[in-house]
Design a protein around this motif. Sequence first.
Motif, PDB file in Angstrom:
ATOM      1  N   ARG A 150      36.242  43.679  48.238  1.00 47.85           N
ATOM      2  CA  ARG A 150      36.437  43.933  46.807  1.00 47.85           C
ATOM      3  C   ARG A 150      35.913  42.759  45.982  1.00 47.85           C
ATOM      4  NH1 ARG A 150      40.741  43.530  43.416  1.00 47.85           N
ATOM      5  NH2 ARG A 150      41.026  45.322  42.082  1.00 47.85           N
ATOM      6  N   GLU A 151      36.268  41.543  46.397  1.00 47.94           N
ATOM      7  CA  GLU A 151      35.835  40.346  45.670  1.00 47.94           C
ATOM      8  C   GLU A 151      34.322  40.172  45.718  1.00 47.94           C
ATOM      9  OE1 GLU A 151      37.474  38.335  43.532  1.00 47.94           O
ATOM     10  OE2 GLU A 151      39.089  39.775  43.859  1.00 47.94           O
ATOM     11  N   LYS A 152      33.705  40.564  46.810  1.00 52.11           N
ATOM     12  CA  LYS A 152      32.239  40.489  46.877  1.00 52.11           C
ATOM     13  C   LYS A 152      31.616  41.336  45.770  1.00 52.11           C
ATOM     14  CE  LYS A 152      31.837  39.506  51.825  1.00 52.11           C
ATOM     15  NZ  LYS A 152      31.415  40.063  53.129  1.00 52.11           N
ATOM     16  N   GLY A 153      32.205  42.492  45.501  1.00 51.30           N
ATOM     17  CA  GLY A 153      31.732  43.331  44.403  1.00 51.30           C
ATOM     18  C   GLY A 153      31.949  42.684  43.048  1.00 51.30           C
ATOM     19  N   HIS A 154      33.090  42.007  42.899  1.00 43.82           N
ATOM     20  CA  HIS A 154      33.363  41.309  41.635  1.00 43.82           C
ATOM     21  C   HIS A 154      32.349  40.194  41.409  1.00 43.82           C
ATOM     22  CE1 HIS A 154      37.921  42.478  41.869  1.00 43.82           C
ATOM     23  NE2 HIS A 154      37.126  43.530  41.806  1.00 43.82           N
ATOM     24  N   ILE A 155      31.978  39.510  42.483  1.00 45.10           N
ATOM     25  CA  ILE A 155      30.983  38.435  42.378  1.00 45.10           C
ATOM     26  C   ILE A 155      29.650  38.998  41.905  1.00 45.10           C
ATOM     27  CG2 ILE A 155      29.570  36.863  43.795  1.00 45.10           C
ATOM     28  CD1 ILE A 155      32.215  36.222  45.314  1.00 45.10           C
ATOM     29  N   VAL A 156      29.246  40.106  42.468  1.00 47.79           N
ATOM     30  CA  VAL A 156      27.984  40.736  42.050  1.00 47.79           C
ATOM     31  C   VAL A 156      28.045  41.102  40.569  1.00 47.79           C
ATOM     32  CG1 VAL A 156      26.538  42.786  42.343  1.00 47.79           C
ATOM     33  CG2 VAL A 156      27.364  41.550  44.350  1.00 47.79           C
ATOM     34  N   THR A 157      29.176  41.653  40.124  1.00 47.32           N
ATOM     35  CA  THR A 157      29.335  42.016  38.705  1.00 47.32           C
ATOM     36  C   THR A 157      29.164  40.806  37.810  1.00 47.32           C
ATOM     37  OG1 THR A 157      30.804  43.855  39.238  1.00 47.32           O
ATOM     38  CG2 THR A 157      30.941  42.963  36.997  1.00 47.32           C
ATOM     39  N   MET A 158      29.877  39.723  38.122  1.00 44.87           N
ATOM     40  CA  MET A 158      29.816  38.522  37.274  1.00 44.87           C
ATOM     41  C   MET A 158      28.428  37.899  37.295  1.00 44.87           C
ATOM     42  SD  MET A 158      32.670  38.520  35.892  1.00 44.87           S
ATOM     43  CE  MET A 158      34.304  39.177  36.190  1.00 44.87           C
ATOM     44  N   GLN A 159      27.806  37.859  38.463  1.00 45.60           N
ATOM     45  CA  GLN A 159      26.478  37.271  38.559  1.00 45.60           C
ATOM     46  C   GLN A 159      25.453  38.106  37.788  1.00 45.60           C
ATOM     47  OE1 GLN A 159      25.213  36.559  42.585  1.00 45.60           O
ATOM     48  NE2 GLN A 159      23.955  34.852  41.930  1.00 45.60           N
ATOM     49  N   THR A 160      25.567  39.414  37.884  1.00 48.84           N
ATOM     50  CA  THR A 160      24.652  40.304  37.166  1.00 48.84           C
ATOM     51  C   THR A 160      24.817  40.140  35.665  1.00 48.84           C
ATOM     52  OG1 THR A 160      24.684  41.875  38.998  1.00 48.84           O
ATOM     53  CG2 THR A 160      23.984  42.724  36.848  1.00 48.84           C
ATOM     54  N   ARG A 161      26.062  40.113  35.208  1.00 49.58           N
ATOM     55  CA  ARG A 161      26.310  39.945  33.767  1.00 49.58           C
ATOM     56  C   ARG A 161      25.808  38.590  33.282  1.00 49.58           C
ATOM     57  NH1 ARG A 161      30.192  43.227  31.100  1.00 49.58           N
ATOM     58  NH2 ARG A 161      29.432  42.094  29.294  1.00 49.58           N
ATOM     59  N   ALA A 204      30.586  31.501  29.973  1.00 48.59           N
ATOM     60  CA  ALA A 204      31.823  32.257  30.214  1.00 48.59           C
ATOM     61  C   ALA A 204      31.688  33.077  31.503  1.00 48.59           C
ATOM     62  CB  ALA A 204      32.137  33.159  29.026  1.00 48.59           C
ATOM     63  N   PHE A 205      30.553  33.745  31.668  1.00 48.46           N
ATOM     64  CA  PHE A 205      30.357  34.541  32.886  1.00 48.46           C
ATOM     65  C   PHE A 205      30.115  33.662  34.110  1.00 48.46           C
ATOM     66  CE2 PHE A 205      30.032  37.971  29.867  1.00 48.46           C
ATOM     67  CZ  PHE A 205      30.695  38.990  30.537  1.00 48.46           C
ATOM     68  N   ASP A 206      29.522  32.498  33.913  1.00 51.13           N
ATOM     69  CA  ASP A 206      29.352  31.568  35.026  1.00 51.13           C
ATOM     70  C   ASP A 206      30.717  31.051  35.486  1.00 51.13           C
ATOM     71  OD1 ASP A 206      27.433  30.055  36.745  1.00 51.13           O
ATOM     72  OD2 ASP A 206      28.400  28.333  35.773  1.00 51.13           O
ATOM     73  N   LEU A 207      31.589  30.763  34.539  1.00 53.22           N
ATOM     74  CA  LEU A 207      32.957  30.342  34.859  1.00 53.22           C
ATOM     75  C   LEU A 207      33.678  31.449  35.626  1.00 53.22           C
ATOM     76  CD1 LEU A 207      35.261  28.258  34.429  1.00 53.22           C
ATOM     77  CD2 LEU A 207      35.751  29.441  32.289  1.00 53.22           C
ATOM     78  N   ALA A 208      33.558  32.670  35.160  1.00 56.28           N
ATOM     79  CA  ALA A 208      34.190  33.802  35.842  1.00 56.28           C
ATOM     80  C   ALA A 208      33.619  33.981  37.245  1.00 56.28           C
ATOM     81  CB  ALA A 208      33.997  35.077  35.019  1.00 56.28           C
ATOM     82  N   LEU A 209      32.316  33.785  37.393  1.00 56.42           N
ATOM     83  CA  LEU A 209      31.687  33.880  38.713  1.00 56.42           C
ATOM     84  C   LEU A 209      32.295  32.855  39.669  1.00 56.42           C
ATOM     85  CD1 LEU A 209      29.508  34.821  40.730  1.00 56.42           C
ATOM     86  CD2 LEU A 209      27.924  33.238  39.599  1.00 56.42           C
ATOM     87  N   ARG A 210      32.457  31.628  39.215  1.00 59.57           N
ATOM     88  CA  ARG A 210      33.058  30.593  40.073  1.00 59.57           C
ATOM     89  C   ARG A 210      34.492  30.951  40.449  1.00 59.57           C
ATOM     90  NH1 ARG A 210      30.918  25.856  36.400  1.00 59.57           N
ATOM     91  NH2 ARG A 210      32.460  26.903  35.172  1.00 59.57           N
ATOM     92  N   HIS A 211      35.233  31.528  39.519  1.00 61.28           N
ATOM     93  CA  HIS A 211      36.608  31.925  39.833  1.00 61.28           C
ATOM     94  C   HIS A 211      36.637  33.059  40.855  1.00 61.28           C
ATOM     95  CE1 HIS A 211      37.768  30.008  35.815  1.00 61.28           C
ATOM     96  NE2 HIS A 211      38.064  29.186  36.793  1.00 61.28           N
ATOM     97  N   GLU A 212      35.713  33.996  40.735  1.00 60.33           N
ATOM     98  CA  GLU A 212      35.647  35.077  41.717  1.00 60.33           C
ATOM     99  C   GLU A 212      35.277  34.515  43.093  1.00 60.33           C
ATOM    100  OE1 GLU A 212      36.709  38.043  41.208  1.00 60.33           O
ATOM    101  OE2 GLU A 212      36.628  38.270  39.036  1.00 60.33           O
ATOM    102  N   GLN A 213      34.399  33.517  43.125  1.00 62.72           N
ATOM    103  CA  GLN A 213      34.031  32.891  44.395  1.00 62.72           C
ATOM    104  C   GLN A 213      35.235  32.164  45.008  1.00 62.72           C
ATOM    105  OE1 GLN A 213      30.721  30.702  42.766  1.00 62.72           O
ATOM    106  NE2 GLN A 213      29.221  32.182  43.533  1.00 62.72           N
ATOM    107  N   ASP A 214      36.033  31.508  44.169  1.00 65.54           N
ATOM    108  CA  ASP A 214      37.245  30.849  44.661  1.00 65.54           C
ATOM    109  C   ASP A 214      38.233  31.870  45.225  1.00 65.54           C
ATOM    110  OD1 ASP A 214      36.227  28.399  43.854  1.00 65.54           O
ATOM    111  OD2 ASP A 214      37.469  28.275  42.041  1.00 65.54           O
ATOM    112  N   THR A 215      38.337  33.011  44.565  1.00 58.15           N
ATOM    113  CA  THR A 215      39.232  34.061  45.038  1.00 58.15           C
ATOM    114  C   THR A 215      38.739  34.631  46.360  1.00 58.15           C
ATOM    115  OG1 THR A 215      39.827  34.571  42.761  1.00 58.15           O
ATOM    116  CG2 THR A 215      40.356  36.232  44.411  1.00 58.15           C
ATOM    117  N   LEU A 216      37.432  34.807  46.480  1.00 58.77           N
ATOM    118  CA  LEU A 216      36.860  35.267  47.737  1.00 58.77           C
ATOM    119  C   LEU A 216      37.203  34.284  48.864  1.00 58.77           C
ATOM    120  CD1 LEU A 216      35.025  37.117  49.452  1.00 58.77           C
ATOM    121  CD2 LEU A 216      33.094  35.739  48.650  1.00 58.77           C
ATOM    122  N   ALA A 217      37.086  33.000  48.594  1.00 57.72           N
ATOM    123  CA  ALA A 217      37.407  31.985  49.607  1.00 57.72           C
ATOM    124  C   ALA A 217      38.884  32.069  50.006  1.00 57.72           C
ATOM    125  CB  ALA A 217      37.070  30.593  49.084  1.00 57.72           C
TER     126      ALA A 217
END
Length: 150
Positions: A115-126, A78-91
Motif C-alpha cells: 500500500r505504501e509503495k503506491g502512496h510513494i508513487v502518488t507523491m512522487q508523481t505529484r 510540500a509534495f517532496d516532504l510528503a514523499l519522504r514521510h511516505e518513505q519513512d512509513t514504508l521503512a
Amino acid sequence: MEERSAERYRELAEAFEASCNNPDTAQAFADLADIEDGHAADFPASIGPRPETVPWGEDDPEIADPDAVHYLMWPWHAFDLALRHEQDTLALFSALADKSPFADVRAEALSLVEREKGHIVTMQTRRDALPVPPDDWEYDDDDPNWEAGD
C-alpha cells in the motif's frame, strides 16, 4: 496515522493561507490532506482501531516535521516532504514485516508495505509534475519589520 497526517496537512494549509500569504503551497497542503483522507478511508478494516501503544510513539512517520516547513516553500517542497514521510512509513512497515514475532502481524505489515509503495508513487508523481524551485527559493527581499530584542 493517516488521519493524523491529514489533520497536520490541513493545519499547514490553513497556516500557509492565513499567515504566510503563500496560497499555492497552502493548496498543495490542502491537496495532501485530501490524499491522506483517502488513504485513511482505504485503510484495511482488519487493522482495527489504533492501539494505545504504537511502535513509533507520538511521532508518526507521516506527520510533517515542523523544522522541514518554511514559509516560502513551494508546492514542490510540500509534495517532496510528503514523499519522504511516505518513505519513512514504508521503512516502518517493512521493519515490522521483517521483525515481528507474530505471523499475522507480518502478513498485515506486508500488505501495508504494498500500500505504501503506491502512496510513494502518488507523491512522487505529484511532486514531479510541479515546477522545481530555483536554488534561491528561500531568499526574501522583504525582510520582516522587527528589531533585535522584540
